[in-house]
Design a protein around this motif. Structure first.
Motif, PDB file in Angstrom:
ATOM      1  N   GLN A  52      60.465  10.794  51.023  1.00  0.00           N
ATOM      2  CA  GLN A  52      59.068  10.158  51.328  1.00  0.00           C
ATOM      3  C   GLN A  52      57.940  10.960  51.474  1.00  0.00           C
ATOM      4  O   GLN A  52      56.989  10.584  50.702  1.00  0.00           O
ATOM      5  N   ALA A  53      58.419  12.135  52.214  1.00  0.00           N
ATOM      6  CA  ALA A  53      57.400  13.079  52.525  1.00  0.00           C
ATOM      7  C   ALA A  53      56.729  13.606  51.268  1.00  0.00           C
ATOM      8  O   ALA A  53      55.760  14.451  51.187  1.00  0.00           O
ATOM      9  N   GLU A  54      57.746  13.735  50.242  1.00  0.00           N
ATOM     10  CA  GLU A  54      57.360  14.323  48.941  1.00  0.00           C
ATOM     11  C   GLU A  54      56.072  13.869  48.101  1.00  0.00           C
ATOM     12  O   GLU A  54      55.540  14.039  47.362  1.00  0.00           O
ATOM     13  N   ARG A  55      55.678  12.658  48.587  1.00  0.00           N
ATOM     14  CA  ARG A  55      54.684  11.855  48.378  1.00  0.00           C
ATOM     15  C   ARG A  55      53.168  12.527  48.533  1.00  0.00           C
ATOM     16  O   ARG A  55      52.249  12.374  47.932  1.00  0.00           O
ATOM     17  N   LEU A  56      53.384  13.523  49.605  1.00  0.00           N
ATOM     18  CA  LEU A  56      52.212  14.080  50.108  1.00  0.00           C
ATOM     19  C   LEU A  56      52.282  15.613  49.387  1.00  0.00           C
ATOM     20  O   LEU A  56      53.381  16.029  48.962  1.00  0.00           O
ATOM     21  N   HIS A  57      51.026  16.238  49.500  1.00  0.00           N
ATOM     22  CA  HIS A  57      50.824  17.568  49.077  1.00  0.00           C
ATOM     23  C   HIS A  57      50.991  18.433  50.306  1.00  0.00           C
ATOM     24  O   HIS A  57      50.367  18.223  51.307  1.00  0.00           O
ATOM     25  N   TRP A  58      51.953  19.301  50.354  1.00  0.00           N
ATOM     26  CA  TRP A  58      52.261  20.335  51.547  1.00  0.00           C
ATOM     27  C   TRP A  58      51.830  21.768  50.889  1.00  0.00           C
ATOM     28  O   TRP A  58      52.289  21.974  49.995  1.00  0.00           O
ATOM     29  N   ASP A  59      51.069  22.380  51.909  1.00  0.00           N
ATOM     30  CA  ASP A  59      50.733  23.634  51.472  1.00  0.00           C
ATOM     31  C   ASP A  59      51.913  24.686  51.805  1.00  0.00           C
ATOM     32  O   ASP A  59      52.133  25.615  50.944  1.00  0.00           O
ATOM     33  N   THR A  60      52.734  24.230  52.923  1.00  0.00           N
ATOM     34  CA  THR A  60      53.928  24.923  53.078  1.00  0.00           C
ATOM     35  C   THR A  60      54.896  23.819  53.439  1.00  0.00           C
ATOM     36  O   THR A  60      54.689  22.817  53.854  1.00  0.00           O
TER      37      THR A  60
END
Ligand code: WTA
Length: 657
Positions: A52-60
């Motif tokens: 589910q966290a992959e829904r977001l853009h993570w810089d790291t």
């Protein structure tokens, strides 16, 4: 202090409802949520949340999904870095959706504004530059005390962009309530407006800020949006929004912050008079806000028009107007005013105007619509509506059915969503298109969430049984603590079932024969008035701060429209004189509470009594007062120190004294 769960006759009626409404094949076929989600989450909870966290853009990217080694202090997506505002704004512009309308804003007097994602990006960037120019940086606290205007959302996102924490205080709260909240978290900046529109008229807002700031030395600046053209007092602390923000560059590079970087504080009533500053952080919060908004409301970013009627002063406004919806690239309606200004069809007029397809509101408002009559929504074209939501208190089956028939055209699925300021995002709700809905029941924990109904010993009750609602697994958007008070955090939520490690929600609940969960209201001294949490102690303290009042006891009595209504029993001071019990004096007491806390806390009824029912250890027996307030025969009085007290109270009330 603890009532037995399941108390209250109105709530018992809930439990006789047995109808279910299976999803249509058509809805199920297009639904975002699939039945497999439940199995997937069960098979590997952490892997599920990571997905589910992959829904977001993570810089790291994170290195660990959950660190629960220091329970009850959780860390989610450990080592990950992201910018929350970038996820809600910039990335949608970068993916080619800059021209999509993010916000259809509708002002109460009839003005309106359509804000695209590209424009939102420029406005938030300008506001972030402005805040930075006032010295606001990471982890500084900013109070936002504003009506529902676009600048309120720009301000929240500007804080998020800078890594500063916002503390939004509902615009209906008093100067004193604002001051205590500013003081508790030592806010450096207050963002407000000159005034706000309320029921067709401009009302001043800034004087409350002036009063609050006079007693809050941490405040360095006050940034003021001009909304109503109301004259305002001005010192060297004040800055006009249009002068400072409009002259800023519309370029701002967001910085990536740690997943556990604090995002906001939101105050909510607890069982004592002092509100709790609930702390939320970034990565886990946004993950769950985004996941739940997408699946529970079945959001289709390209075609839906979503509308959540909450105010940003409450958690629903945070998670389901700002963070969840914008992270999902929503097109949404934001409405400034009251539902009957200028007429009782205002909401339906807005639904028709924008073609709203998802509508999320509170039972108290649905019951108000019922009172106004089904002929009002019938005058408008509501055929665009395809999902309806409810939040804030248990929804009674009559209201649920009315909502489905008169607003949802007899077919839109209703999602009854249970959650709290502390949970950050929806925890219990049917998934539309997957679960057959049941009027009055929030039904089952969402995939990835663990919730149970347990007895006093923390043992799960069988189907058909009632007890306390607990959360038995940590969740990404869980509160990370109470601002400045670790002990109170442990004590309030984690001590009741410490042995089992359960989070104690403070709600009574029951399983039906299918194992679906029915929420039964608070089991502590927190009232729920129109979906707003108000503690009995808070109102009692306000009452006794009035010179005529010696002692006060407050209960929440069931109310056909507001869920619960505040009923106060007061003992007047010896010297207060006869006129102190008169109608004028009672009005003065009600107004005093409004001034101390805010109009939402005004008692529905104040009864002057000669004594209060107390146990031998001096605890007020609210159960007995609730019987009086709800016009019932008074229950068991054997544990009272003086069992004649209830006769005295009843006799006094009957003789009108
Ligand atoms: C109540 C609002 C029954 C409950 C999001 C909870 C509900 C408190 C529901 C939290 C629901 C909220 N059914 N009760 N669907 N939703 N509640 O913090 O008592 O303002 O503990 O968060 O509202 O209120 P809060």
């Amino acid at each position: 202090m603890t009532q037995s769960p399941g108390q209250g006759q109105a709530l018992d009626n809930l439990l006789t409802e047995s109808r279910t409404f299976p999803p249509s094949d058509e809805f199920a076929a297009q639904a975002n949520a699939k039945p497999e989600l439940y199995e997937e989450a069960k098979a590997d909870r952490e892997a599920f949340w990571a997905k589910q966290a992959e829904r977001l853009h993570w810089d790291t990217k994170w290195t660990q999904v959950l660190d629960w080694s220091d329970a009850p202090f959780a860390k989610w997506f450990v080592g990950g870095k992201l910018n929350v505002a970038y996820n809600c704004v910039d990335r949608h512009v970068e993916s080619g959706h800059g021209e999509q309308v993010a916000i259809h804003w509708e002002g109460e007097p009839g003005d309106s504004r359509a804000i695209t994602y590209a424009e939102l990006q420029r406005e938030v960037s300008k506001a972030a530059n402005a805040l930075a120019s006032l010295g606001i940086g990471a982890e500084d606290r900013v109070a936002i005390y504003m009506p529902m205007i676009p600048e309120a959302i720009f301000a929240m996102l500007a804080c998020a962009r800078l890594g500063a924490m916002h503390s939004v205080v509902f615009g209906g709260f008093s100067a004193e309530a604002l001051r205590t909240r500013i003081e508790d978290s030592e806010c450096k900046l207050v963002i407000t407006t000159d005034g706000q529109y309320r029921r067709g008229n401009p009302a001043p807002l800034k004087p409350a800020v002036d009063e609050a700031v006079a007693g809050a030395p941490s405040v360095e600046k006050v940034l003021v949006v001009k909304r109503t053209n109301t004259e305002v007092a001005w010192t060297d602390k004040e800055v006009w929004w249009h002068e400072l923000v409009d002259s800023q560059s519309d370029q701002h590079t967001p910085e990536a912050f740690d997943s556990e970087h604090p995002l906001f504080i939101l105050y909510t009533s607890g069982t004592t008079g002092k509100p709790k500053g609930i702390l939320h952080t970034s990565g886990g919060y946004l993950t769950q806000a985004s996941y739940t908004h997408y699946n529970v409301f079945d959001l289709k970013p390209d075609t839906d028009v979503y509308w959540c009627t909450a105010d940003i002063g409450w958690v629903t406004g945070h998670s389901y107007i700002v963070y969840g919806p914008l992270s999902n690239r929503v097109t949404q309606v934001v409405y400034e005013g009251t539902p009957n200004t200028p007429h009782e069809g205002r909401h339906w007029e807005i639904v028709q105007k924008y073609g709203v397809s998802i509508y999320y509101t509170a039972p108290t408002l649905i019951r108000t619509f019922m009172k106004w009559g089904a002929d009002i929504p019938a005058k408008y074209d509501l055929s665009s509506l395809r999902v309806l939501g409810s939040v804030g208190e248990p929804i009674n089956p009559e209201a649920w059915i009315w909502y489905r028939e008169n607003v949802g055209g007899g077919k839109a699925p209703i999602v009854d969503t249970w959650w709290q300021t502390e949970t950050g995002a929806i925890m219990i709700s049917p998934l539309p298109g997957v679960v057959s809905t049941k009027p009055g029941s929030a039904q089952r924990p969402l995939p990835g969430i663990g919730a149970k109904v347990v007895n006093d010993e923390g043992v799960e009750v069988p189907h058909g049984g009632g007890g306390y609602l607990v959360l038995d697994e940590p969740w990404p958007s869980m509160l990370r603590g109470i601002w400045g008070d670790e002990e109170r955090y442990k004590e309030t939520y984690w001590s009741r079932f410490a042995e089992q490690g359960f989070y104690f929600a403070g709600d009574g609940a029951k399983y039906d024969d299918d194992g679906d969960i029915w929420l039964l209201g608070r089991v502590d001294d927190v009232m729920n008035v129109s979906g707003h949490r108000i503690s009995t102690t808070e109102v009692e303290s306000a009452l006794v701060s009035h010179p005529t009042v010696a002692e006060a006891a407050v209960v929440g009595a069931s109310d056909a429209t507001t869920g619960q209504g505040i009923v106060a029993f007061v003992i007047l001071r010896g010297g207060a004189g006869d006129e102190a019990g008169g109608a004028e004096a009672i009005k003065a007491l009600r107004d005093h509470v409004a001034k101390e806390i805010g109009p939402i806390a005004k008692p529905r009824q104040i009864m002057v009594v000669p004594e209060l029912p107390k146990t031998r250890s001096g605890k007020i027996m609210r159960r007995l007062l609730r019987d009086v307030a709800e016009n019932r025969a008074v229950g068991d009085v054997t544990t009272l120190a003086d069992s004649s007290v209830m006769d005295l109270i009843s006799a006094g009330l009957q003789s009108g004294k």
